[in-house]
Design a protein around this motif. Structure first.
Motif, PDB file in Angstrom:
ATOM      1  N   GLU A  43     -63.097 -22.833 -45.330  1.00 43.04           N
ATOM      2  CA  GLU A  43     -62.642 -21.928 -46.103  1.00 43.04           C
ATOM      3  C   GLU A  43     -62.166 -22.551 -47.312  1.00 43.04           C
ATOM      4  O   GLU A  43     -61.720 -23.568 -47.402  1.00 43.04           O
ATOM      5  N   GLY A  44     -62.484 -21.479 -48.304  1.00 45.91           N
ATOM      6  CA  GLY A  44     -61.821 -21.862 -49.516  1.00 45.91           C
ATOM      7  C   GLY A  44     -61.670 -20.886 -50.569  1.00 45.91           C
ATOM      8  O   GLY A  44     -62.040 -19.664 -50.391  1.00 45.91           O
ATOM      9  N   ASP A  45     -60.878 -21.206 -51.584  1.00 41.22           N
ATOM     10  CA  ASP A  45     -60.701 -20.224 -52.696  1.00 41.22           C
ATOM     11  C   ASP A  45     -61.706 -20.569 -54.001  1.00 41.22           C
ATOM     12  O   ASP A  45     -61.784 -21.691 -54.184  1.00 41.22           O
ATOM     13  N   ALA A  46     -62.012 -19.604 -54.612  1.00 40.37           N
ATOM     14  CA  ALA A  46     -62.912 -19.645 -55.650  1.00 40.37           C
ATOM     15  C   ALA A  46     -62.594 -18.751 -56.615  1.00 40.37           C
ATOM     16  O   ALA A  46     -62.166 -17.367 -56.319  1.00 40.37           O
ATOM     17  N   TYR A  47     -62.528 -18.996 -58.070  1.00 39.82           N
ATOM     18  CA  TYR A  47     -62.355 -17.959 -59.012  1.00 39.82           C
ATOM     19  C   TYR A  47     -63.734 -17.939 -59.619  1.00 39.82           C
ATOM     20  O   TYR A  47     -64.485 -18.680 -59.702  1.00 39.82           O
ATOM     21  N   LEU A  48     -63.919 -16.460 -60.233  1.00 38.19           N
ATOM     22  CA  LEU A  48     -65.100 -15.913 -60.669  1.00 38.19           C
ATOM     23  C   LEU A  48     -64.859 -15.637 -62.177  1.00 38.19           C
ATOM     24  O   LEU A  48     -63.856 -15.343 -62.437  1.00 38.19           O
ATOM     25  N   GLY A  49     -66.017 -15.891 -62.697  1.00 41.58           N
ATOM     26  CA  GLY A  49     -66.006 -15.253 -64.199  1.00 41.58           C
ATOM     27  C   GLY A  49     -65.416 -16.292 -65.181  1.00 41.58           C
ATOM     28  O   GLY A  49     -65.412 -17.400 -64.821  1.00 41.58           O
ATOM     29  N   THR A  50     -64.594 -15.775 -65.939  1.00 44.54           N
ATOM     30  CA  THR A  50     -63.942 -16.826 -67.063  1.00 44.54           C
ATOM     31  C   THR A  50     -63.027 -17.511 -66.248  1.00 44.54           C
ATOM     32  O   THR A  50     -62.401 -18.508 -66.779  1.00 44.54           O
ATOM     33  N   ARG A  51     -62.318 -16.872 -65.136  1.00 43.47           N
ATOM     34  CA  ARG A  51     -61.220 -17.598 -64.469  1.00 43.47           C
ATOM     35  C   ARG A  51     -61.628 -18.979 -63.840  1.00 43.47           C
ATOM     36  O   ARG A  51     -60.939 -20.007 -63.641  1.00 43.47           O
ATOM     37  N   ALA A  52     -62.924 -19.144 -63.813  1.00 48.08           N
ATOM     38  CA  ALA A  52     -63.809 -20.253 -62.881  1.00 48.08           C
ATOM     39  C   ALA A  52     -63.664 -21.477 -63.953  1.00 48.08           C
ATOM     40  O   ALA A  52     -63.760 -22.559 -63.438  1.00 48.08           O
ATOM     41  N   LEU A  53     -63.714 -21.291 -65.197  1.00 39.77           N
ATOM     42  CA  LEU A  53     -63.644 -22.350 -66.178  1.00 39.77           C
ATOM     43  C   LEU A  53     -62.334 -23.099 -66.379  1.00 39.77           C
ATOM     44  O   LEU A  53     -61.079 -22.615 -66.218  1.00 39.77           O
ATOM     45  N   PRO A  54     -62.373 -24.445 -66.092  1.00 40.39           N
ATOM     46  CA  PRO A  54     -61.015 -25.221 -65.959  1.00 40.39           C
ATOM     47  C   PRO A  54     -60.459 -25.568 -67.393  1.00 40.39           C
ATOM     48  O   PRO A  54     -60.444 -26.481 -68.053  1.00 40.39           O
ATOM     49  N   THR A  55     -60.007 -24.504 -67.881  1.00 41.85           N
ATOM     50  CA  THR A  55     -59.300 -24.644 -69.373  1.00 41.85           C
ATOM     51  C   THR A  55     -57.741 -24.486 -68.801  1.00 41.85           C
ATOM     52  O   THR A  55     -57.294 -24.182 -67.997  1.00 41.85           O
ATOM     53  N   LEU A  56     -56.825 -24.837 -70.311  1.00 38.37           N
ATOM     54  CA  LEU A  56     -55.490 -25.019 -69.854  1.00 38.37           C
ATOM     55  C   LEU A  56     -54.839 -23.640 -69.562  1.00 38.37           C
ATOM     56  O   LEU A  56     -54.023 -23.583 -68.632  1.00 38.37           O
ATOM     57  N   PRO A  57     -55.162 -22.553 -70.166  1.00 41.62           N
ATOM     58  CA  PRO A  57     -54.685 -21.077 -69.879  1.00 41.62           C
ATOM     59  C   PRO A  57     -55.210 -20.753 -68.359  1.00 41.62           C
ATOM     60  O   PRO A  57     -54.293 -20.365 -67.755  1.00 41.62           O
ATOM     61  N   ASN A  58     -56.341 -21.052 -67.897  1.00 43.94           N
ATOM     62  CA  ASN A  58     -56.530 -20.752 -66.433  1.00 43.94           C
ATOM     63  C   ASN A  58     -56.016 -21.515 -65.535  1.00 43.94           C
ATOM     64  O   ASN A  58     -55.636 -21.067 -64.470  1.00 43.94           O
ATOM     65  N   SER A  59     -55.649 -22.780 -65.828  1.00 41.82           N
ATOM     66  CA  SER A  59     -54.935 -23.750 -65.008  1.00 41.82           C
ATOM     67  C   SER A  59     -53.604 -23.031 -65.052  1.00 41.82           C
ATOM     68  O   SER A  59     -52.854 -23.041 -63.733  1.00 41.82           O
ATOM     69  N   VAL A  60     -53.041 -22.603 -65.943  1.00 39.89           N
ATOM     70  CA  VAL A  60     -51.509 -22.390 -65.880  1.00 39.89           C
ATOM     71  C   VAL A  60     -51.493 -20.934 -65.028  1.00 39.89           C
ATOM     72  O   VAL A  60     -50.547 -20.719 -64.259  1.00 39.89           O
ATOM     73  N   LEU A  61     -52.467 -20.053 -65.310  1.00 38.35           N
ATOM     74  CA  LEU A  61     -52.552 -18.653 -64.293  1.00 38.35           C
ATOM     75  C   LEU A  61     -52.852 -19.223 -62.976  1.00 38.35           C
ATOM     76  O   LEU A  61     -52.135 -18.481 -62.110  1.00 38.35           O
ATOM     77  N   ASN A  62     -53.651 -20.267 -62.802  1.00 33.86           N
ATOM     78  CA  ASN A  62     -53.608 -20.516 -61.163  1.00 33.86           C
ATOM     79  C   ASN A  62     -52.613 -20.823 -60.750  1.00 33.86           C
ATOM     80  O   ASN A  62     -51.992 -20.377 -59.456  1.00 33.86           O
ATOM     81  N   VAL A  63     -51.599 -21.598 -61.653  1.00 35.04           N
ATOM     82  CA  VAL A  63     -50.332 -22.377 -60.666  1.00 35.04           C
ATOM     83  C   VAL A  63     -49.407 -21.137 -60.484  1.00 35.04           C
ATOM     84  O   VAL A  63     -48.689 -21.046 -59.801  1.00 35.04           O
ATOM     85  N   ILE A  64     -49.333 -20.179 -61.703  1.00 32.76           N
ATOM     86  CA  ILE A  64     -48.452 -19.030 -61.674  1.00 32.76           C
ATOM     87  C   ILE A  64     -48.932 -18.265 -60.350  1.00 32.76           C
ATOM     88  O   ILE A  64     -48.169 -17.769 -59.624  1.00 32.76           O
ATOM     89  N   GLU A  65     -50.274 -17.826 -60.057  1.00 29.59           N
ATOM     90  CA  GLU A  65     -50.598 -17.308 -59.027  1.00 29.59           C
ATOM     91  C   GLU A  65     -50.282 -17.984 -57.540  1.00 29.59           C
ATOM     92  O   GLU A  65     -49.757 -17.191 -56.834  1.00 29.59           O
ATOM     93  N   VAL A  66     -50.698 -19.064 -57.491  1.00 31.26           N
ATOM     94  CA  VAL A  66     -50.250 -19.784 -56.490  1.00 31.26           C
ATOM     95  C   VAL A  66     -48.783 -19.808 -56.054  1.00 31.26           C
ATOM     96  O   VAL A  66     -48.355 -19.560 -55.049  1.00 31.26           O
ATOM     97  N   ALA A  67     -48.106 -20.002 -56.990  1.00 37.56           N
ATOM     98  CA  ALA A  67     -46.371 -19.998 -56.953  1.00 37.56           C
ATOM     99  C   ALA A  67     -45.900 -18.575 -56.534  1.00 37.56           C
ATOM    100  O   ALA A  67     -45.168 -18.508 -55.573  1.00 37.56           O
ATOM    101  N   SER A  68     -46.622 -17.412 -56.933  1.00 39.17           N
ATOM    102  CA  SER A  68     -46.190 -16.097 -56.624  1.00 39.17           C
ATOM    103  C   SER A  68     -46.705 -15.706 -55.321  1.00 39.17           C
ATOM    104  O   SER A  68     -45.925 -15.135 -54.552  1.00 39.17           O
ATOM    105  N   LEU A  69     -47.713 -16.367 -54.751  1.00 43.21           N
ATOM    106  CA  LEU A  69     -48.299 -16.093 -53.542  1.00 43.21           C
ATOM    107  C   LEU A  69     -47.312 -16.884 -52.358  1.00 43.21           C
ATOM    108  O   LEU A  69     -47.073 -16.326 -51.272  1.00 43.21           O
ATOM    109  N   THR A  70     -47.135 -18.147 -52.923  1.00 41.32           N
ATOM    110  CA  THR A  70     -46.106 -18.743 -52.266  1.00 41.32           C
ATOM    111  C   THR A  70     -44.759 -18.198 -51.648  1.00 41.32           C
ATOM    112  O   THR A  70     -44.213 -17.992 -50.670  1.00 41.32           O
TER     113      THR A  70
END
Length: 84
Positions: A43-70
């Motif tokens: 099992e794994g998590d994957a981002y699609l589209g522009t969220r799949a790119l490892p940019t600084l804004p995407n990384s920040v959004l990913n951290v915020i999303e994981v924190a809010s899910l936690t």
């Protein structure tokens, strides 16, 4: 920086070449490992589209999303199943 990395790579390559020559001289086979799995599921998590790119804004959004899910601040979307 690049010269240090290149020097490290050359050192590793020289070391592995000498080790291989030593194994060949004494006629010792290099041990091999074979790993097999049965009934393996991954099992794994994957981002699609522009969220799949490892940019600084995407990384920040990913951290915020994981924190809010936690902390259960928002509900995630339904998972997509790619199994046949």
């Amino acid at each position: 920086m690049e010269t240090n990395l290149r020097a490290g790579e050359e050192y590793n390559e020289r070391f592995l070449r000498r080790l291989r020559e030593r194994f060949d001289r004494v006629e010792v086979d290099i041990p091999k490992v074979e790993v097999r799995f049965e009934h393996l599921s991954i099992e794994g998590d994957a981002y699609l589209g522009t969220r799949a790119l490892p940019t600084l804004p995407n990384s920040v959004l990913n951290v915020i999303e994981v924190a809010s899910l936690t902390f259960r601040l928002h509900y995630c979307k339904l998972p997509i199943d790619f199994r046949d």
